[in-house]
Design an enzyme around this catalytic site. Structure first.
Site, short mmCIF file in Angstrom:
data_model
loop_
_atom_site.label_atom_id
_atom_site.label_comp_id
_atom_site.label_asym_id
_atom_site.label_seq_id
_atom_site.Cartn_x
_atom_site.Cartn_y
_atom_site.Cartn_z
N LYS A 1 4.69 3.50 5.89
CA LYS A 1 5.44 4.76 5.91
C LYS A 1 6.56 4.80 4.87
CE LYS A 1 6.90 8.65 6.95
NZ LYS A 1 7.13 8.69 5.51
N CYS B 1 -8.69 0.65 2.80
CA CYS B 1 -7.27 0.27 2.90
C CYS B 1 -7.06 -1.12 3.47
CB CYS B 1 -6.52 1.31 3.71
SG CYS B 1 -6.73 2.97 3.05
N HIS C 1 2.07 2.89 0.26
CA HIS C 1 0.73 2.38 0.58
C HIS C 1 -0.18 2.38 -0.65
CE1 HIS C 1 -2.93 1.52 2.61
NE2 HIS C 1 -3.29 2.73 2.96
N CYS D 1 3.34 10.82 7.77
CA CYS D 1 2.28 10.34 6.87
C CYS D 1 2.87 9.36 5.85
CB CYS D 1 1.66 11.51 6.11
SG CYS D 1 1.19 12.89 7.17
#
Lengths: 390, 390
Positions: free
Chosen positions: B327, B83, B331, B206
């Site tokens: 958030k 990431c 992502h 998440c």
């Protein structure tokens, strides 16, 4: 700009390595390179890892390798440009030193391919070709290169025998290389009579998937350990070309290789005639012939004759793949480019034993990704060279 | 050493982008960045692509993107550190300019994740954790971060409400960001009452898998277009940490983030108190709280209180993730780090509209790979800064 040297090299045996995990292979190559450089692990400021991620159960392998080598908490990153990932990693490390950000960097190419079945590997590799327009019709990598071979035969009269002569040469030298996957000589007859893969190729025209790792340690000029041999990265070229063969100007060479070579030669201030020893990307025998031409070792269309006349054996105009090449050494894709840099450094240091190219002062690596979407060319030398932009 | 500036930024909408392929997303971000910089495609000398390869049917995506953007035959390479791939790409391009090898480089982060099922994505992501010792026991990413959250709660009394306050803030700002995946505000009650994921997390703790692309164009100081705003890469830090949480010194922060931040601050010659606006890696709400502490925005254990007191809203001590963060913005893993650099450049240029942090002169990005195996921190500024090694 700062000169950058190869100060250490390490190499595992390539082949089916069920005895070692990918991080264990990386460790073996790294430990050998540290010993070769005569430095400790603490001297390493960063690492660049070359691996194509999707062949391993463990993903994002750079972190695993970094930890296994004891290099935490220093920076690491992975480069991926298919089969040229190793040279992209060497380039990335070179940039970091030239930029003055790091002084000593380890480059580790590592790959395990034999955990997957041949079908799985072929499928993954095929997806490096153009999946929208081409590989959906079955153009696996052997098929792409067979297309190039057919066109080369059609335009220049290149023969199957000339292609097999590449395999014969590379097996001849591979037999002398303790790190090679296949350590046995073959004959033209054996290559011609072998099972077919994709016409005109027999199995001896194709390199083999392998496991293995290679490591080079790069350092800024003022960090070359005293009394140790250094080999200089004198010219670095990189270029890209279209994914689809439909959009290539021709199919008898790789435009990215021609351009990357021109850039590397210009940076080093040399020409192809100055190169005594080269590692080229012979994923298929035709690829080595095309490389001779793309790199300017001979004119376009004359590559078949060059190998037929043994011009790329030791003693010829330029010694090519005298470690066995991808063909006999094996092709663990992430490791291959790093392995090439290792071999040229070894040759320029005069440490290649029975396959030493006498008095070699300038060497070259040519590492292709995909079917030429990427090409990276390095000129290495025993003394720093000065050309354009260097 | 040469100063390096961000001269152009481009960003697509993040979210479920069934309307566009990964190369089309990359194109949209790239075209926007070129227009923003006021330069033509011919000015770009190389590209660095950030993407995690295995989410796409097409592998070795750098070549496809390079061709689709019309950047052939120039060099391209891909960086992968999970990431944090986007920040590794920015770093790699920065190195190439600092090294004097290139003057103008495009960095494109691009990722499509919604072609795979959530189960497939979770499976692939889990394999970024330690497959030999940990993820084989079910430690998906939510489970890892839930472990960190539990430990933080245990040691410092951090509450679920404080974690949900992070989500509330990020949705509040995400609602103002036209590129965000979720453009709606939420309440503490809504976050607390949502479905559970991995205790103590509800779904609002998440971030979401997404599709999207972001681009920054970097240039050497003498290639900044006249009359255009430039934002400077003043401090660049990178570090690694152990793959396995078993070998971490503690579980309430990321050692790699602390180290990368220290390096970036030192290079820029600033401290955490000088930062007015930051993009941090809030893959889970606890991750943002840990980031406050790792970056020195508050003392260890005080991150929960910092958000509870609205200290990271605009007007607080340091504005954090005022574009919605991972958030609310979403992502798309390869794009995230590049998106962070875009947002900070936008803020320092004073072009963030209703979510502008007033008079922001120094900003920061914090991009984490895996569960902290990698961390990259950038300090950006309106004027070049001079610290150690810069």
């Amino acid at each position: 700009m700062r000169d950058v040297a190869v100060i250490g090299i390490g190499h595992t045996r390539f082949g089916r390595r069920a005895d070692a995990s990918v991080q264990e292979l990386a460790f073996d190559a790294f430990a050998a390179a540290l010993a070769d450089a005569g430095i400790g692990r603490d001297a390493i400021e960063a690492s660049v890892i070359a691996a194509v991620p999707e062949y391993h159960t463990q993903r994002s392998i750079a972190g695993v390798v970094q930890e296994y080598l004891g290099l935490l908490p220093r920076p690491t990153w992975l480069t991926e440009v298919a089969c040229a990932s190793g040279s992209a990693a060497v380039r990335s490390a070179w940039l970091s030193i030239r930029a003055g950000v790091h002084d000593v960097v380890a480059v580790i190419g590592c790959q395990k391919m034999t955990e997957l079945s041949t079908e799985e590997v072929l499928g993954l590799m095929g997806r490096v070709g153009d999946v929208q327009w081409e590989s959906c019709y079955g153009t696996t990598f052997p098929a792409y290169y067979a297309l190039f071979a057919r066109r080369h035969m059609h335009e220049f009269g290149t023969t199957r025998g000339q292609m097999h002569a590449v395999a014969v040469k590379n097996h001849y030298y591979g037999a002398m290389n303790p790190h090679a996957m296949f350590r046995k000589e073959i004959t033209l007859e054996k290559a011609a009579g072998a099972d077919g893969v994709a016409d005109p190729f027999t199995v001896y025209d194709c390199c083999a998937n392998a496991d293995g790792a290679a490591c080079v340690i790069l350092a800024a000029a003022d960090r070359v350990p005293a009394g140790r041999p250094a080999v200089w990265l004198a010219g670095m070229g990189a270029a890209s070309a279209s994914m689809s063969v439909l959009r290539r100007p021709h199919l008898t060479g790789l435009p990215s290789a021609e351009r990357a070579a021109a850039e590397a030669y210009a940076m080093a201030g040399i020409g192809p005639g100055d190169v005594q020893v080269a590692e080229v990307h012979d994923c298929f025998t035709i690829a080595e012939i095309m490389a001779y031409e793309d790199l300017g070792f001979c004119a376009r269309g004359c590559g078949g004759a060059l190998i037929e006349e043994r011009g790329t054996y030791i003693g010829g105009a330029v010694a090519v793949n005298v470690d066995g090449g991808l063909k006999a050494k094996g092709h663990p894709i992430g490791a291959t480019g790093v392995s090439m840099t290792c071999e040229i450094a070894r040759q320029l240091r005069g440490e290649a034993g029975e396959r030493q190219v006498p008095d070699s002062r300038i060497g070259l690596t040519h590492n292709v990704g995909g079917i030429g979407q990427y090409c990276f060319v390095q000129v290495l030398s025993r003394e720093p060279l000065r050309g354009r932009g260097n």
